[in-house]
Design a protein around this motif. Structure first.
Motif, PDB file in Angstrom:
ATOM      1  N   SER A 189       0.867  -1.183   0.000  1.00  0.00           N
ATOM      2  CA  SER A 189       0.000   0.000   0.000  1.00  0.00           C
ATOM      3  C   SER A 189       0.905   1.234   0.000  1.00  0.00           C
ATOM      4  N   ASP A 225      -2.927   8.910   3.963  1.00  0.00           N
ATOM      5  CA  ASP A 225      -4.175   9.341   4.601  1.00  0.00           C
ATOM      6  C   ASP A 225      -3.847  10.363   5.697  1.00  0.00           C
ATOM      7  N   PRO A 226      -4.861  11.123   6.171  1.00  0.00           N
ATOM      8  CA  PRO A 226      -4.585  12.219   7.113  1.00  0.00           C
ATOM      9  C   PRO A 226      -3.862  11.780   8.393  1.00  0.00           C
ATOM     10  N   GLN A 259      -1.734   9.227   8.664  1.00  0.00           N
ATOM     11  CA  GLN A 259      -0.338   8.962   8.316  1.00  0.00           C
ATOM     12  C   GLN A 259       0.425  10.257   8.027  1.00  0.00           C
TER      13      GLN A 259
END
Ligand code: ATP
Length: 243
Positions: free
Chosen positions: A136, A166-167, A169
Motif C-alpha cells: 500500500s 491518509d490524514p 499517516q
C-alpha cells in the motif's frame, strides 16, 4: 548546512534550473514549492549527488557535491517519490541494497543488524518478503523513508514525503520528520501548503526553474498581502506568468 550557489542544470537542451542560490541552516526543515515541472526534483537530486550542476555549485555540510560524491552519499539520504528501479525488490532486498550502498564502512554482520533495526523501527517486519510494487502507499512510503535513513544521514532529502498518505499517516509522518530535524537538516518538495506552513522554517518557491520567492511561510504571507500561504503562492506564480 545546504547551500546552492548559482545552481544551473540542463538536461540536454532543456533548462531545468537556472542560477538558483539559497542556504538552509543545520537542523532546519526547508521545502521547495512549485508547479509540476518547476524544477523541484532537479534540485533535490543535485543536493544528494544523484546528478551534478551544469554550472554553479551545491555544497552540503561544507562538501562540494561534485568534488566528493562518495562522501556526499554517506551524509545524505534521499527518499524519491517513486523509486521506480526498486519496485520489483522485496522490502528486505531493498533495505539490504540500500544498507550495502550507504553503510560502506560497516562489517557484514553490522549491515545485517542495521537491516533488522530498520525493519523493526519502521514496522516493516510483517511485509519484509513482499515486493515494493505490491505494498500500500503508506507501507511503500515507510520503506522508502527507512531506506533514506539507512546510513543515519545528517541531511535528509524527501520528494513529496506525504503525497498519497491518509490524514493520520500525514500527521504521523510530519511528527516524525520534526523529531528527525532535531539532529538533521531536511529538505523536502511538496504541493501541500499546510505541510509547508506547519513543518518548514524555510520556504523556497520555484517557477520554471527560477527561484522566485523565499522566506518563512509568515513572511511570504506578509510580503504578498495574503491570508494563507496558498494565496501567497498563487499570487507569486501569477505575477510571474504576467511578466
Ligand atoms: P513535479 O512536481 O511534476 O514532480 P518538478 O518540479 O519536480 O515536477 P523536475 O522533475 O525537476 O520538476 O523537472 C524540471 C524540468 O526538467 C521539466 O521540464 C522536466 O521535464 C525536465 N526533466 C526532468 N528530468 C529530466 C530528464 N531526466 N531528462 C530530461 N528532462 C528532464
Amino acid at each position: 548546512m545546504i547551500e546552492l550557489q548559482n545552481f544551473t542544470k540542463y538536461y540536454g537542451k532543456t533548462l531545468a534550473a537556472e542560477s538558483i542560490s539559497f542556504k538552509i541552516e543545520d537542523n532546519h526543515i526547508a521545502c521547495i514549492l512549485g508547479r509540476n515541472g518547476a524544477g523541484k526534483t532537479t534540485i533535490l537530486k543535485a543536493v544528494c549527488g544523484i546528478h551534478y550542476p551544469s554550472s554553479g555549485a551545491v555544497i552540503v555540510n561544507g562538501i562540494d557535491v561534485e568534488k566528493d560524491p562518495v562522501q556526499i552519499k554517506q551524509i545524505t539520504g534521499y527518499a524519491p517519490e517513486n523509486p521506480v528501479f526498486s519496485m520489483n525488490y522485496t522490502v528486505k532486498e531493498y533495505l539490504n541494497t540500500v544498507v550495502n550502498l550507504r553503510c560502506l564502512q560497516r562489517q557484514k554482520k553490522a549491515k545485517k543488524e542495521r537491516v533488522c533495526e530498520l525493519l523493526e523501527q519502521f514496522s516493516l517486519l510483517d511485509v519484509k518478503a513482499k515486493k515494493i510494487s505490491e505494498l500500500s502507499k503508506g507501507f511503500k512510503q515507510r520503506t522508502i523513508l527507512a531506506g533514506a535513513l539507512a546510513g543515519n544521514p545528517k541531511v535528509l532529502i524527501l520528494d513529496e514525503p506525504t503525497s498519497g498518505l491518509d490524514p493520520v499517516q500525514v500527521q504521523e509522518k510530519r511528527e516524525f520528520l520534526k523529531q528527525l530535524s532535531q539532529t538533521r537538516t531536511i529538505l523536502i518538495s511538496t504541493h501541500s501548503m499546510s505541510e509547508a506552513e506547519v513543518l518548514c522554517s524555510d520556504v523556497f518557491v520555484i517557477n520554471s526553474g527560477h527561484l522566485v520567492a523565499s522566506g518563512t511561510a509568515d513572511s511570504l504571507k506578509t510580503d504578498y498581502c495574503s491570508s494563507s500561504l496558498e494565496e501567497a503562492f498563487l499570487k507569486i506564480i501569477n505575477e510571474e506568468k504576467a511578466e
